[in-house]
Scaffold this motif. Structure first.
Motif, short mmCIF file in Angstrom:
data_model
loop_
_atom_site.label_atom_id
_atom_site.label_comp_id
_atom_site.label_asym_id
_atom_site.label_seq_id
_atom_site.Cartn_x
_atom_site.Cartn_y
_atom_site.Cartn_z
N VAL A 110 35.53 47.11 52.41
CA VAL A 110 35.05 47.31 51.04
C VAL A 110 35.41 46.03 50.28
CG1 VAL A 110 35.20 48.73 48.97
CG2 VAL A 110 35.51 49.78 51.24
N LEU A 111 34.41 45.40 49.68
CA LEU A 111 34.64 44.12 49.00
C LEU A 111 34.55 44.32 47.49
CD1 LEU A 111 32.43 41.82 51.29
CD2 LEU A 111 34.82 42.56 51.61
N LEU A 112 35.67 44.09 46.82
CA LEU A 112 35.73 44.26 45.37
C LEU A 112 35.69 42.88 44.73
CD1 LEU A 112 36.28 45.79 42.77
CD2 LEU A 112 38.66 46.05 43.48
N CYS A 113 34.58 42.63 44.00
CA CYS A 113 34.36 41.31 43.40
C CYS A 113 34.79 41.34 41.95
CB CYS A 113 32.89 40.93 43.48
SG CYS A 113 32.23 40.96 45.15
N GLY A 114 35.83 40.59 41.62
CA GLY A 114 36.29 40.50 40.25
C GLY A 114 35.40 39.59 39.42
N ARG A 115 35.45 39.78 38.12
CA ARG A 115 34.76 38.90 37.15
C ARG A 115 35.69 38.74 35.97
NH1 ARG A 115 30.09 35.56 37.45
NH2 ARG A 115 29.82 35.78 39.69
N TYR A 116 35.35 37.87 35.04
CA TYR A 116 36.16 37.63 33.85
C TYR A 116 37.57 37.21 34.27
CZ TYR A 116 32.24 40.49 32.42
OH TYR A 116 30.99 41.00 32.27
N GLU A 117 38.59 37.66 33.55
CA GLU A 117 39.96 37.24 33.89
C GLU A 117 40.54 38.04 35.04
OE1 GLU A 117 41.53 34.43 32.83
OE2 GLU A 117 39.50 34.19 32.07
N GLY A 118 39.87 39.11 35.43
CA GLY A 118 40.38 39.89 36.56
C GLY A 118 40.13 41.37 36.39
N VAL A 119 40.78 42.18 37.24
CA VAL A 119 40.58 43.62 37.21
C VAL A 119 41.90 44.28 36.80
CG1 VAL A 119 39.00 43.29 39.14
CG2 VAL A 119 41.22 44.31 39.55
N ASP A 120 41.81 45.45 36.21
CA ASP A 120 43.01 46.20 35.81
C ASP A 120 43.94 46.35 37.03
OD1 ASP A 120 44.74 48.62 35.30
OD2 ASP A 120 43.65 48.61 33.39
N GLN A 121 45.19 45.94 36.86
CA GLN A 121 46.13 45.87 37.99
C GLN A 121 46.36 47.23 38.63
OE1 GLN A 121 47.24 43.07 39.34
NE2 GLN A 121 48.34 44.21 40.95
N ARG A 122 46.19 48.32 37.87
CA ARG A 122 46.44 49.64 38.45
C ARG A 122 45.47 49.95 39.59
NH1 ARG A 122 46.50 52.51 32.64
NH2 ARG A 122 44.83 50.94 32.46
N VAL A 123 44.24 49.42 39.49
CA VAL A 123 43.27 49.60 40.57
C VAL A 123 43.71 48.80 41.80
CG1 VAL A 123 40.87 49.30 41.27
CG2 VAL A 123 41.42 49.98 38.91
N VAL A 124 44.14 47.57 41.56
CA VAL A 124 44.63 46.74 42.67
C VAL A 124 45.79 47.44 43.37
CG1 VAL A 124 45.65 44.52 43.31
CG2 VAL A 124 43.89 44.62 41.49
N ASP A 125 46.76 47.93 42.60
CA ASP A 125 47.95 48.54 43.18
C ASP A 125 47.61 49.80 43.98
OD1 ASP A 125 49.37 46.56 41.92
OD2 ASP A 125 50.09 47.82 40.27
N ARG A 126 46.64 50.57 43.50
CA ARG A 126 46.32 51.84 44.15
C ARG A 126 45.40 51.70 45.34
NH1 ARG A 126 45.60 56.64 42.18
NH2 ARG A 126 43.33 56.48 42.36
N GLN A 127 44.50 50.72 45.31
CA GLN A 127 43.36 50.73 46.24
C GLN A 127 43.27 49.54 47.18
OE1 GLN A 127 40.99 53.24 46.00
NE2 GLN A 127 41.04 53.98 43.89
N VAL A 128 43.75 48.40 46.72
CA VAL A 128 43.47 47.16 47.46
C VAL A 128 44.47 46.96 48.59
CG1 VAL A 128 43.43 44.63 47.25
CG2 VAL A 128 42.30 46.07 45.52
N THR A 129 43.97 46.60 49.78
CA THR A 129 44.86 46.35 50.91
C THR A 129 44.95 44.86 51.26
OG1 THR A 129 43.09 46.67 52.52
CG2 THR A 129 44.35 48.61 51.89
N LEU A 130 44.05 44.05 50.72
CA LEU A 130 44.05 42.63 51.07
C LEU A 130 43.48 41.83 49.91
CD1 LEU A 130 44.38 40.43 53.28
CD2 LEU A 130 42.08 41.01 54.06
N GLU A 131 44.22 40.83 49.43
CA GLU A 131 43.71 39.95 48.37
C GLU A 131 43.40 38.60 48.99
OE1 GLU A 131 44.78 41.22 44.14
OE2 GLU A 131 46.69 40.67 45.06
N LEU A 132 42.18 38.12 48.76
CA LEU A 132 41.70 36.89 49.38
C LEU A 132 41.21 35.89 48.35
CD1 LEU A 132 39.57 38.04 52.46
CD2 LEU A 132 41.90 37.14 52.40
N SER A 133 41.51 34.62 48.62
CA SER A 133 41.01 33.50 47.83
C SER A 133 40.26 32.56 48.75
CB SER A 133 42.19 32.76 47.20
OG SER A 133 41.79 31.49 46.69
N LEU A 134 39.35 31.77 48.20
CA LEU A 134 38.70 30.72 49.00
C LEU A 134 39.47 29.43 48.96
CD1 LEU A 134 34.85 30.79 48.74
CD2 LEU A 134 36.40 32.05 50.23
#
Ligand code: 9D3
Length: 251
Positions: A110-134
């Motif tokens: 599942v690919l979550l694409c952020g925009r603007y300054e970012g996404v509410d951290q509570r979603v990241v903490d609850r749902q995200v398993t991998l944070e990737l940068s280019l």
């Protein structure tokens, strides 16, 4: 394998299934791409999905509730299965070919694409398993990074590339840069004279061609990416002949 993309700009994902060698990965069904337009999960008449950050500061933040609804819909649609939930962010781990291979060997993501300054951290903490940068440059969102990951995974699918090229190239199995390539004509006529192809490539001596290519590869890598030489050495991927050649190089 299946990729579900949560994004404000689903149209940006129209291209990969239409063009180039990666098209085959989508046409064959090796990769299934599902898009989840974040605005569809807004709860007000204005379809609002962003707001100002608590505590003040510049820019906007993607709201938690539309993201939570979108991710719940993705999970329901995927059924069970433990696919990674990837958040693209400048603060993530740098994407490299080893990670591309791991993802290509799995059930998708599942690919979550952020925009603007970012996404509410509570979603990241609850749902995200991998944070990737280019890498260390500033983009306007996670969509192009997601497209990069999809391209890198698509070209590894069986039948996408001609035999061998996926294994032999730069950042493939040997981890070195590739040397120069030449094709027709043997002599290129230019205003400042003819330019020939290196004679060894026309010689028909396969062993000599292979040695010449290996040396060009070692030379280029030693000059441009000495870190990759060190990594190849540590992994036991340099032969005695490679080491002899490198020891005579004037860098
Ligand atoms: C105040 C600091 N912000 C602006 C400089 C940080 C910031 C937030 C969000 C900077 C860029 C972005 C949008 N970028 C991405 O979503 C992104 C990204 C990138 O910008 N560079 C490399 N990889 C990635 S993955 C996602």
């Amino acid at each position: 394998m299946r990729f579900d993309v949560v994004t404000l700009f689903p149209e940006l994902f129209d291209a990969p299934p239409k063009h180039g060698v990666t098209r085959r990965a989508f046409e064959s069904g090796a990769i299934e791409l599902r898009l989840w337009p974040l605005r569809d999960f807004a709860d007000d008449a204005y379809r609002r999905v962003d707001d100002r950050p608590f505590g003040g500061g510049p820019g906007m933040v993607l709201l938690a509730e539309p993201l939570e609804r979108a991710l719940a819909a993705v999970r329901a649609s995927r059924g069970g299965g433990a696919a990674p939930v990837v958040h693209f962010t400048p603060a993530g781990r740098r994407l490299d070919q080893a990670l591309v291979r791991e993802i290509a060997a799995g059930p998708g993501a599942v690919l979550l694409c952020g925009r603007y300054e970012g996404v509410d951290q509570r979603v990241v903490d609850r749902q995200v398993t991998l944070e990737l940068s280019l890498g260390d440059y500033v983009l306007s969102g996670g969509e192009l990074p997601a497209l990069v990951l999809l391209d890198a995974v698509a070209r590894l699918q069986p039948g996408v590339l001609s035999a061998g090229s996926a294994e032999l190239e730069s950042f493939g199995d040997d981890g070195l840069l590739e040397g120069p390539q030449y094709s027709r004509p043997e002599r290129l006529h230019t205003a400042d004279g003819d330019v020939a192809v290196p004679a060894v490539l026309l010689s028909g001596h396969h062993a000599e061609v292979a040695r010449w290519r290996r040396e060009r590869s070692l030379e280029l890598t030693a000059r441009r990416r000495p870190d990759l030489i060190h990594a190849a050495r540590a992994a036991g991927r340099l032969s005695v002949a490679d080491e002899r050649f490198l020891s005579h190089l004037q860098l």
